[in-house]
Design a protein around this motif. Structure first.
Motif, PDB file in Angstrom:
ATOM      1  N   LEU A  68      -7.603  -3.761   1.076  1.00  0.00           N
ATOM      2  CA  LEU A  68      -7.016  -3.185  -0.228  1.00  0.00           C
ATOM      3  C   LEU A  68      -5.465  -2.603   0.111  1.00  0.00           C
ATOM      4  CD1 LEU A  68     -10.045  -1.032  -1.481  1.00  0.00           C
ATOM      5  CD2 LEU A  68      -9.164  -3.153  -2.434  1.00  0.00           C
ATOM      6  N   ALA A  69      -5.280  -2.335   1.372  1.00  0.00           N
ATOM      7  CA  ALA A  69      -4.038  -1.819   1.760  1.00  0.00           C
ATOM      8  C   ALA A  69      -3.046  -2.807   0.883  1.00  0.00           C
ATOM      9  CB  ALA A  69      -3.862  -1.719   3.318  1.00  0.00           C
ATOM     10  N   HIS A  70      -3.264  -4.152   0.972  1.00  0.00           N
ATOM     11  CA  HIS A  70      -2.268  -4.997   0.289  1.00  0.00           C
ATOM     12  C   HIS A  70      -1.669  -4.635  -1.019  1.00  0.00           C
ATOM     13  CE1 HIS A  70      -0.093  -8.833  -0.189  1.00  0.00           C
ATOM     14  NE2 HIS A  70      -0.826  -8.851  -1.194  1.00  0.00           N
ATOM     15  N   LEU A  71      -2.736  -3.972  -1.590  1.00  0.00           N
ATOM     16  CA  LEU A  71      -2.067  -3.318  -3.172  1.00  0.00           C
ATOM     17  C   LEU A  71      -1.330  -2.404  -3.052  1.00  0.00           C
ATOM     18  CD1 LEU A  71      -5.566  -3.597  -4.836  1.00  0.00           C
ATOM     19  CD2 LEU A  71      -4.043  -5.488  -4.735  1.00  0.00           C
ATOM     20  N   GLN A  72      -0.975  -1.772  -1.901  1.00  0.00           N
ATOM     21  CA  GLN A  72       0.108  -0.504  -2.037  1.00  0.00           C
ATOM     22  C   GLN A  72       1.536  -1.305  -1.617  1.00  0.00           C
ATOM     23  OE1 GLN A  72      -3.004   1.641   0.863  1.00  0.00           O
ATOM     24  NE2 GLN A  72      -1.642   3.070   0.077  1.00  0.00           N
ATOM     25  N   ARG A  73       1.526  -2.430  -1.180  1.00  0.00           N
ATOM     26  CA  ARG A  73       2.793  -3.057  -0.443  1.00  0.00           C
ATOM     27  C   ARG A  73       3.605  -3.295  -1.831  1.00  0.00           C
ATOM     28  NH1 ARG A  73      -0.441  -6.487   3.696  1.00  0.00           N
ATOM     29  NH2 ARG A  73      -1.199  -4.489   5.009  1.00  0.00           N
ATOM     30  N   ALA A  79      -1.090 -12.350  -8.763  1.00  0.00           N
ATOM     31  CA  ALA A  79      -1.064 -13.109  -7.471  1.00  0.00           C
ATOM     32  C   ALA A  79      -1.695 -12.077  -6.386  1.00  0.00           C
ATOM     33  CB  ALA A  79       0.076 -13.509  -7.181  1.00  0.00           C
ATOM     34  N   SER A  80      -1.305 -10.792  -6.546  1.00  0.00           N
ATOM     35  CA  SER A  80      -1.627  -9.966  -5.552  1.00  0.00           C
ATOM     36  C   SER A  80      -3.234  -9.725  -5.339  1.00  0.00           C
ATOM     37  CB  SER A  80      -0.968  -8.461  -5.484  1.00  0.00           C
ATOM     38  OG  SER A  80      -1.128  -7.849  -6.709  1.00  0.00           O
ATOM     39  N   LEU A  81      -3.656  -9.325  -6.781  1.00  0.00           N
ATOM     40  CA  LEU A  81      -5.277  -9.425  -7.029  1.00  0.00           C
ATOM     41  C   LEU A  81      -6.064 -10.394  -6.278  1.00  0.00           C
ATOM     42  CD1 LEU A  81      -4.830  -7.721 -10.368  1.00  0.00           C
ATOM     43  CD2 LEU A  81      -5.626  -6.362  -8.268  1.00  0.00           C
ATOM     44  N   ARG A  82      -5.582 -11.615  -6.582  1.00  0.00           N
ATOM     45  CA  ARG A  82      -6.214 -12.919  -5.960  1.00  0.00           C
ATOM     46  C   ARG A  82      -6.324 -12.719  -4.539  1.00  0.00           C
ATOM     47  NH1 ARG A  82      -6.138 -18.920  -9.027  1.00  0.00           N
ATOM     48  NH2 ARG A  82      -7.633 -19.690  -7.333  1.00  0.00           N
ATOM     49  N   GLN A  83      -4.992 -12.370  -3.949  1.00  0.00           N
ATOM     50  CA  GLN A  83      -5.076 -12.764  -2.666  1.00  0.00           C
ATOM     51  C   GLN A  83      -6.056 -11.663  -1.970  1.00  0.00           C
ATOM     52  OE1 GLN A  83      -1.102 -11.971  -1.126  1.00  0.00           O
ATOM     53  NE2 GLN A  83      -1.387 -12.208   0.891  1.00  0.00           N
ATOM     54  N   VAL A  84      -6.123 -10.383  -2.437  1.00  0.00           N
ATOM     55  CA  VAL A  84      -7.062  -9.337  -1.965  1.00  0.00           C
ATOM     56  C   VAL A  84      -8.428  -9.844  -1.972  1.00  0.00           C
ATOM     57  CG1 VAL A  84      -8.142  -7.083  -2.305  1.00  0.00           C
ATOM     58  CG2 VAL A  84      -5.694  -7.584  -2.334  1.00  0.00           C
ATOM     59  N   LEU A  85      -8.866 -10.540  -3.084  1.00  0.00           N
ATOM     60  CA  LEU A  85     -10.141 -11.138  -3.542  1.00  0.00           C
ATOM     61  C   LEU A  85     -10.326 -12.298  -2.313  1.00  0.00           C
ATOM     62  CD1 LEU A  85     -10.246 -11.259  -7.292  1.00  0.00           C
ATOM     63  CD2 LEU A  85     -11.574  -9.781  -5.751  1.00  0.00           C
ATOM     64  N   GLN A  86      -9.225 -13.191  -2.060  1.00  0.00           N
ATOM     65  CA  GLN A  86      -9.418 -14.178  -1.138  1.00  0.00           C
ATOM     66  C   GLN A  86      -9.738 -13.469   0.241  1.00  0.00           C
ATOM     67  OE1 GLN A  86      -9.630 -17.576  -2.047  1.00  0.00           O
ATOM     68  NE2 GLN A  86     -10.625 -17.454   0.094  1.00  0.00           N
ATOM     69  N   ARG A  87      -9.297 -12.484   0.650  1.00  0.00           N
ATOM     70  CA  ARG A  87      -9.456 -11.844   2.008  1.00  0.00           C
ATOM     71  C   ARG A  87     -10.651 -11.221   1.872  1.00  0.00           C
ATOM     72  NH1 ARG A  87      -3.737  -8.434   3.445  1.00  0.00           N
ATOM     73  NH2 ARG A  87      -2.241 -10.225   3.270  1.00  0.00           N
TER      74      ARG A  87
END
Length: 298
Positions: A68-73, A79-87
């Motif tokens: 979830l830290a990726h959402l703070q950057r 795109a950012s939500l999909r990237q976190v879900l893929q992680r």
């Protein structure tokens, strides 16, 4: 002995007594600061994955949390939500086929007064629901908009009472301009006013899979324009008078509000489905009036 490298992992032990898969395993209510555009939001996030290995006892919740830290950057985006879900899925290979991330918070936006140069902040509750599964990426947005609604029935009844008072006062004489002007500006002439209530619209939209932005601004602007009487913040008397005029020229039942919103939101590009619920918190009754409308919603 290095205790840090020999910590027990009970969740990694497999269960021999069950083969039941689970739809969702994860955490609810994770506190996280995020951004919608340039606006910072204090959010609560639910993060989870399916557990498709029926004999696995647990998932790696710390991996979900750290992802979830990726959402703070950067500001939130599809795109950012999909990237976190893929992680989420990458960190649970062999265990999970579906990943889920739901977000809720309040969007604090400065809104201008109707006439004066004043402005103030309004809080708009919002939600983001996203999940990634073998069928693709799915994204839903939710926004709550508060507004004023004046009852058409009450307005008609109030006008009838004013007409009756006019008949009582002037049945035997014709008023001149000054008398009529004074009568219209007095409580003895305008003997009744319609009731209005603070109302809210819960608007949910499902975005197309190729969406590249979160259209909260457009959703807000279209919704408030369709309703015509969004609640105000800082006002002067001129703004209050303009608001009274807007209410008087904008009578609506809950059915009217739901239909207006349905047409306005459905006209947005990239909306694959929508669901709207409006609630008029009645000032006459002890219960609320509610109307719902949807399109391509399940």
């Amino acid at each position: 002995m290095n205790l840090q490298t020999n910590l027990p992992d009970i969740a990694a032990q497999r269960s021999a007594n069950s083969a039941t898969t689970l739809d969702w395993v994860g955490m609810r209510g994770i506190a996280l600061p995020v951004r919608i555009g340039e606006q910072a939001i204090s959010a609560r996030i639910d993060a989870g994955v399916s557990l498709d290995d029926g004999q696995t006892r647990g998932i790696h919740m710390s991996r979900l949390y750290l992802a979830l830290a990726h959402l703070q950057r950067e500001p939130l985006s599809p795109a950012s939500l999909r990237q976190v879900l893929q992680r989420f899925l990458d960190s649970h290979q062999g265990l999970s086929l579906c990943a889920h991330l739901d977000l809720r918070g309040e969007w604090l936006i400065e809104r201008p007064a109707l006439v004066s140069p004043l402005s103030g902040y309004k809080a708009y509750p919002l939600t983001i629901r996203s999940h990634l599964d073998p069928g693709g990426f799915h994204l839903e947005l939710g926004l709550q908009v508060n507004y004023s609604s004046t009852c058409p029935c009450s307005a008609a009844l109030a006008r009838q009472l004013i007409q009756q008072r006019f008949s009582d006062d002037f049945a035997e004489r014709t008023p001149d301009f000054e008398q009529m002007h004074a009568w219209l500006g007095s409580s003895s002439g305008i003997v009744a006013t319609p009731h209005s209530q603070r109302s809210d619209a819960q608007i949910r939209i499902r975005l197309e899979s190729d969406a590249d932005a979160l259209p909260f601004i457009e959703l807000l602007e279209r919704s408030e324009a369709a309703l015509g009487t969004a609640v105000q913040t800082a006002v002067k008397r001129a703004d209050e008078q303009a608001f009274a005029l807007a209410n008087g020229q904008n009578l609506m039942f809950c059915e009217d509000a739901a239909r207006r919103l349905h047409e306005a939101v459905l006209a947005m590009s990239g909306v694959g489905g929508l669901h709207i619920q409006v609630t008029h918190a009645e000032s006459l009754h002890a219960h609320d009036a509610v109307a719902c409308a949807s399109h391509n919603w399940r």
